[in-house]
Enzyme design. Structure first.
Site, mmCIF file in Angstrom:
data_model
loop_
_atom_site.group_PDB
_atom_site.id
_atom_site.type_symbol
_atom_site.label_atom_id
_atom_site.label_comp_id
_atom_site.label_asym_id
_atom_site.label_seq_id
_atom_site.Cartn_x
_atom_site.Cartn_y
_atom_site.Cartn_z
ATOM 1 N N SER A 1 -7.972 -5.326 4.763
ATOM 2 C CA SER A 1 -8.624 -4.926 3.227
ATOM 3 C C SER A 1 -8.735 -6.265 2.618
ATOM 4 O O SER A 1 -8.439 -6.252 1.558
ATOM 5 C CB SER A 1 -7.381 -3.958 2.859
ATOM 6 O OG SER A 1 -7.251 -2.909 3.379
ATOM 7 N N ASP B 1 0.834 -1.080 0.036
ATOM 8 C CA ASP B 1 0.115 -0.073 -0.282
ATOM 9 C C ASP B 1 0.842 1.082 -0.072
ATOM 10 O O ASP B 1 1.861 1.332 0.365
ATOM 11 C CB ASP B 1 -0.897 -0.136 1.208
ATOM 12 C CG ASP B 1 -2.083 0.864 0.987
ATOM 13 O OD1 ASP B 1 -2.397 1.409 -0.183
ATOM 14 O OD2 ASP B 1 -2.753 1.273 2.114
ATOM 15 N N GLY B 2 0.204 2.408 -0.854
ATOM 16 C CA GLY B 2 0.985 3.584 -0.481
ATOM 17 C C GLY B 2 1.636 4.223 -1.584
ATOM 18 O O GLY B 2 2.379 5.314 -1.690
ATOM 19 N N ARG C 1 0.115 7.532 -2.600
ATOM 20 C CA ARG C 1 0.615 8.674 -1.709
ATOM 21 C C ARG C 1 2.111 8.979 -2.203
ATOM 22 O O ARG C 1 2.489 10.221 -2.313
ATOM 23 C CB ARG C 1 0.382 8.515 -0.355
ATOM 24 C CG ARG C 1 -0.990 8.718 0.221
ATOM 25 C CD ARG C 1 -1.154 7.946 1.708
ATOM 26 N NE ARG C 1 -1.311 6.387 1.349
ATOM 27 C CZ ARG C 1 -1.461 5.443 2.313
ATOM 28 N NH1 ARG C 1 -1.096 5.820 3.516
ATOM 29 N NH2 ARG C 1 -1.857 4.340 1.902
ATOM 30 N N TRP C 2 2.803 7.985 -2.469
ATOM 31 C CA TRP C 2 4.169 8.272 -3.007
ATOM 32 C C TRP C 2 4.086 9.135 -4.151
ATOM 33 O O TRP C 2 5.093 10.015 -4.130
ATOM 34 C CB TRP C 2 4.830 6.762 -3.268
ATOM 35 C CG TRP C 2 6.350 6.740 -3.444
ATOM 36 C CD1 TRP C 2 7.141 6.817 -2.752
ATOM 37 C CD2 TRP C 2 6.664 7.199 -4.948
ATOM 38 N NE1 TRP C 2 8.510 6.705 -3.567
ATOM 39 C CE2 TRP C 2 8.136 6.890 -4.853
ATOM 40 C CE3 TRP C 2 5.970 7.486 -6.143
ATOM 41 C CZ2 TRP C 2 9.136 7.066 -5.895
ATOM 42 C CZ3 TRP C 2 7.028 7.487 -7.323
ATOM 43 C CH2 TRP C 2 8.667 7.445 -6.971
ATOM 44 N N THR D 1 -10.352 -7.057 -4.860
ATOM 45 C CA THR D 1 -11.420 -7.474 -5.702
ATOM 46 C C THR D 1 -12.405 -5.951 -5.409
ATOM 47 O O THR D 1 -13.257 -5.540 -6.260
ATOM 48 C CB THR D 1 -12.369 -8.281 -5.385
ATOM 49 O OG1 THR D 1 -12.334 -8.299 -3.583
ATOM 50 C CG2 THR D 1 -12.111 -9.557 -5.628
ATOM 51 N N GLU D 2 -11.778 -5.242 -4.485
ATOM 52 C CA GLU D 2 -12.466 -3.689 -4.360
ATOM 53 C C GLU D 2 -11.767 -2.576 -5.016
ATOM 54 O O GLU D 2 -12.511 -1.571 -5.295
ATOM 55 C CB GLU D 2 -12.436 -3.243 -2.691
ATOM 56 C CG GLU D 2 -13.358 -4.285 -1.763
ATOM 57 C CD GLU D 2 -12.870 -5.562 -1.735
ATOM 58 O OE1 GLU D 2 -11.730 -6.041 -1.704
ATOM 59 O OE2 GLU D 2 -13.807 -6.390 -1.605
ATOM 60 N N ASN D 3 -10.834 -2.902 -5.496
ATOM 61 C CA ASN D 3 -9.938 -1.996 -6.161
ATOM 62 C C ASN D 3 -10.590 -1.520 -7.796
ATOM 63 O O ASN D 3 -10.302 -0.735 -8.450
ATOM 64 C CB ASN D 3 -8.341 -2.269 -6.234
ATOM 65 C CG ASN D 3 -7.701 -2.127 -5.401
ATOM 66 O OD1 ASN D 3 -6.581 -2.849 -5.079
ATOM 67 N ND2 ASN D 3 -7.871 -1.282 -4.256
ATOM 68 N N ARG E 1 2.521 -4.617 6.091
ATOM 69 C CA ARG E 1 1.689 -3.752 5.373
ATOM 70 C C ARG E 1 2.406 -2.414 5.367
ATOM 71 O O ARG E 1 2.830 -1.818 6.333
ATOM 72 C CB ARG E 1 0.349 -3.487 6.266
ATOM 73 C CG ARG E 1 -0.637 -2.308 5.201
ATOM 74 C CD ARG E 1 -2.223 -2.372 5.487
ATOM 75 N NE ARG E 1 -2.767 -1.352 4.412
ATOM 76 C CZ ARG E 1 -4.068 -1.630 4.075
ATOM 77 N NH1 ARG E 1 -4.652 -2.579 4.431
ATOM 78 N NH2 ARG E 1 -4.611 -0.753 3.295
HETATM 79 C C1 IPE Z 1 -5.182 -2.612 -0.257
HETATM 80 O O1 IPE Z 1 -4.931 -1.595 -0.215
HETATM 81 C C2 IPE Z 1 -4.971 -3.538 -1.508
HETATM 82 C C3 IPE Z 1 -3.931 -3.666 -2.099
HETATM 83 C C4 IPE Z 1 -2.746 -3.406 -1.553
HETATM 84 C C5 IPE Z 1 -3.736 -4.161 -3.515
HETATM 85 P P1 IPE Z 1 -6.215 -0.405 -0.479
HETATM 86 O O2 IPE Z 1 -5.490 0.887 -0.486
HETATM 87 O O3 IPE Z 1 -7.130 -0.935 -1.658
HETATM 88 O O4 IPE Z 1 -6.800 -0.742 0.698
HETATM 89 P P2 IPE Z 1 -7.818 0.225 1.532
HETATM 90 O O5 IPE Z 1 -8.671 0.874 0.731
HETATM 91 O O6 IPE Z 1 -6.825 1.462 2.397
HETATM 92 O O7 IPE Z 1 -8.369 -0.686 2.651
HETATM 93 C C1 IPE Z 2 -1.486 0.298 -3.356
HETATM 94 O O1 IPE Z 2 -1.314 1.602 -3.327
HETATM 95 C C2 IPE Z 2 -1.676 -0.428 -4.836
HETATM 96 C C3 IPE Z 2 -3.116 -0.738 -5.050
HETATM 97 C C4 IPE Z 2 -4.100 -0.807 -4.356
HETATM 98 C C5 IPE Z 2 -3.436 -1.260 -6.390
HETATM 99 P P1 IPE Z 2 -2.603 2.571 -3.216
HETATM 100 O O2 IPE Z 2 -2.786 2.822 -4.694
HETATM 101 O O3 IPE Z 2 -3.706 2.192 -2.588
HETATM 102 O O4 IPE Z 2 -1.892 3.686 -2.732
HETATM 103 P P2 IPE Z 2 -2.522 4.722 -1.703
HETATM 104 O O5 IPE Z 2 -2.949 3.980 -0.603
HETATM 105 O O6 IPE Z 2 -3.772 5.688 -2.339
HETATM 106 O O7 IPE Z 2 -1.462 5.855 -1.311
HETATM 107 MG MG MG Z 3 -4.025 2.378 -0.511
#
Ligand code: IPE
Ligand code: IPE
Ligand code: MG
Length: 251
Positions: A200, A28-29, A32-33, A74-76, A192
């Protein structure tokens, strides 16, 4: 997810037999990066993909055998179309080179998650990576793409019903065989990045007794120092698996 207690400084003791066999990452992140640098989010995903190679190399050096990476949930799908399509293209484009590199390092690639919603190009790329690396004997990487823990449990139930498995034969061992992760040991350590303290929808069944580590470091910045902190933290845990003995049961 349990907040991380104060870390022991320094690298983990490589001679200890407490190296986690299976490390899973909630990567994750990335967004934001990129935002922190005034860049579009997709460049954060690109940086995240680039960092994956470094992370895998370091874990291999440390003796980890299985790595699972949560790349797309699956939520992405509920993200803006531009980001979803961009992510698929990014992976499809990067996969050829990445697969060759992983294959050269004797890495075995698996996909965990649904296949039937991926673009045909990405699906083919993943299939090719899995087929090419099938016989490799080094580290195994499970790529969780279009993965959700609840969806995985539901599809396992459907499979069991479809196969008409007798009710008395349905136990934890059998159930595990119907999951996408069949054949992979449960994760010992789940890391994480990005600072959130939640799963998540990741590995809901498999994480029953996993240890957790959450860091504020964003995925593209996750480096050897932070990885070693996570491994050292794991080495200092006492895994009791519900028992009352106080002996260190990590070995
Ligand atoms: C969790 O990150 C899913 C992946 C890293 C692929 P999300 O950014 O989707 O999670 P939430 O929305 O903060 O729970
Ligand atoms: C995780 O990074 C990768 C995926 C969920 C595809 P994010 O895209 O969720 O990054 P943040 O949380 O918005 O920084
Ligand atoms: Mg994220």
């Amino acid at each position: 997810m349990v907040p991380e207690p104060a870390d022991q400084p320094g690298a983990p003791n490589p001679s200890a037999s407490r190296t986690p066999r299976h490390v899973a990452f909630i990567m994750d992140g990335n967004g934001r990066w990129a935002t922190n640098r005034g860049l579009p989010r997709l460049l954060g995903h690109q940086a995240g993909l680039d960092n994956l190679k470094h992370v895998l190399g370091h874990l291999h050096q440390r003796g980890v055998q299985f790595v699972t990476v949560y790349a797309f949930s699956t939520e992405n799908w509920d993200r803006p179309t531009e980001e979803v399509e961009g992510l698929m293209e990014l992976l499809r484009d990067g996969l050829g080179e990445l697969t060759q590199e992983l294959h050269g390092n004797n890495v075995r690639v698996h996909h965990v998650g649904r296949s039937n919603r991926l673009t045909p190009e990405l699906h083919e790329g993943i299939e090719r990576a899995v087929a090419l690396t099938r016989e490799n004997t080094g580290i195994t990487i499970n790529v969780a793409f279009d993965y959700g823990g609840r969806e995985e449990i539901l599809q396992a139930c459907r499979g069991i019903i479809e196969d008409q498995v007798p009710i008395e034969a349905v136990d934890e061992r059998l159930f595990s065989k119907y999951l996408y992760t069949a054949g992979t040991p449960d994760p010992d350590l789940i890391i994480r990045t990005g600072g959130e303290l939640r799963l998540s929808n990741f590995l809901l069944w498999q994480s029953a007794y996993s240890e957790y580590y959450s860091t504020h470091v964003l995925w593209p910045d996750l480096d050897a120092i932070e990885l070693d902190k996570a491994l050292a933290s794991y080495q200092n845990r006492h895994r009791r698996f519900g028992k009352v003995n106080t002996a260190d049961s990590l070995d």
